[in-house]
Design an enzyme around this catalytic site. Structure first.
Site, PDB file in Angstrom:
ATOM      1  N   ASP A   1       0.845  -1.192   0.000  1.00  0.00           N
ATOM      2  CA  ASP A   1       0.000   0.000   0.000  1.00  0.00           C
ATOM      3  C   ASP A   1       0.880   1.241   0.000  1.00  0.00           C
ATOM      4  O   ASP A   1       2.017   1.215   0.500  1.00  0.00           O
ATOM      5  CB  ASP A   1      -0.925   0.012   1.212  1.00  0.00           C
TER       6      ASP A   1
ATOM      7  N   GLU B   1       0.751   5.743   0.448  1.00  0.00           N
ATOM      8  CA  GLU B   1       0.075   7.016   0.660  1.00  0.00           C
ATOM      9  C   GLU B   1       0.835   8.048  -0.163  1.00  0.00           C
ATOM     10  O   GLU B   1       2.062   7.943  -0.328  1.00  0.00           O
ATOM     11  CB  GLU B   1       0.046   7.405   2.139  1.00  0.00           C
TER      12      GLU B   1
ATOM     13  N   ASP C   1      -6.404  17.885   0.316  1.00  0.00           N
ATOM     14  CA  ASP C   1      -7.361  16.779   0.191  1.00  0.00           C
ATOM     15  C   ASP C   1      -6.712  15.455   0.560  1.00  0.00           C
ATOM     16  O   ASP C   1      -7.338  14.602   1.216  1.00  0.00           O
ATOM     17  CB  ASP C   1      -7.904  16.708  -1.239  1.00  0.00           C
TER      18      ASP C   1
ATOM     19  N   HIS D   1      -4.985  10.808   4.842  1.00  0.00           N
ATOM     20  CA  HIS D   1      -3.962  10.038   5.564  1.00  0.00           C
ATOM     21  C   HIS D   1      -3.357  10.756   6.766  1.00  0.00           C
ATOM     22  O   HIS D   1      -2.642  10.134   7.558  1.00  0.00           O
ATOM     23  CB  HIS D   1      -2.847   9.574   4.621  1.00  0.00           C
TER      24      HIS D   1
ATOM     25  N   HIS E   1      -6.139   6.797   6.851  1.00  0.00           N
ATOM     26  CA  HIS E   1      -5.477   5.786   6.038  1.00  0.00           C
ATOM     27  C   HIS E   1      -3.988   5.784   6.423  1.00  0.00           C
ATOM     28  O   HIS E   1      -3.378   6.829   6.562  1.00  0.00           O
ATOM     29  CB  HIS E   1      -5.597   6.112   4.552  1.00  0.00           C
TER      30      HIS E   1
END
Length: 233
Positions: free
Chosen positions: A7, A9, A52, A57, A149
């Site tokens: 994953d 960010e 945004d 995150h 997140h």
């Protein structure tokens, strides 16, 4: 079988607009189960994090100040990844950013096979919400700590969701291919051996012939039927 749940960010949504990776995490699976090995780095993106993205995150430029640049962590990540298959949710997003980061360093696109859990979920639950949060609720995976997140936390949650998408902790038997080896299966990360050569106690065959009483009862039943097929010549 080794797989890596992955994953990222990022500073924004589109690597083609110059957005960068700010957190990269990878979690190792063997036979679809976590091994406890993981890799994670926060990365200085050398650009502003969009508001945004920060709301998603919770990572801002002040936190990333002094963190290594992607060039400094790339080799460690590639070494951890190896030739394992990559498991990611909405894989096109993460792979697009990784491709852009590696291209900046003059490195080739990753050759690893990619498993997209979003595509798996859409095929299994068409028309239903299939975000990671929605799948956690569906499979009763505890995501109460996910206020933001985060790449490593999302990897941990996705590893559980991926296992459920594949059929849960007992997806099936893994049949031995080599002569003389026993059949095995995985149950809650414990390898259970099923030895097909084990000796079992011999059981005497059970009698199945009808008794005299059963034959008489059957005859009486037939006499009450009109033209029963059992007595046709």
């Amino acid at each position: 079988m080794r797989e890596i749940v992955l994953d990222t960010e990022t500073t924004g949504l589109d690597p083609l607009q110059g957005h960068r990776v700010i957190e990269l995490a990878a979690l190792e699976l063997v036979n679809h189960m976590p091994t406890g090995r993981a890799w994670r780095e926060y990365i200085d993106p050398e650009r502003e994090v969009e508001e945004d993205a920060r709301r998603v995150h919770g990572i801002d430029n002040a936190f990333l100040e002094g963190k290594p640049k992607f060039a400094a962590v790339a080799e460690g990540f590639l070494e951890f990844l190896g030739d394992a298959a990559i498991v990611a949710h909405n894989a096109a997003f993460d792979m697009g950013f990784l491709k852009a980061e590696l291209l900046r360093l003059g490195k080739p696109e990753l050759p690893n096979s990619v498993i997209d859990t979003l595509a798996m979920a859409r095929q299994r639950f068409p028309g239903s919400p299939n975000s990671l949060d929605a799948l956690c609720r569906r499979f009763e995976v505890d995501n109460s700590s996910r206020s933001y997140h985060g790449a490593l936390l999302d990897c941990e949650l996705l590893a559980e969701v991926y296992l459920e998408l594949r059929g849960g902790r007992q997806p099936g038997l893994s049949l031995a291919e080599e002569r003389g080896s026993s059949t095995s299966r995985t149950r809650d990360a414990t390898l259970v051996s099923l030895d097909s050569t084990a000796q079992k106690p011999r059981r005497e065959p059970r009698p199945h012939a009808p008794t005299v009483e059963e034959l008489e009862a059957h005859k009486a039943m037939l006499e009450g039927l009109k033209d029963p097929i059992w007595i046709r010549q």
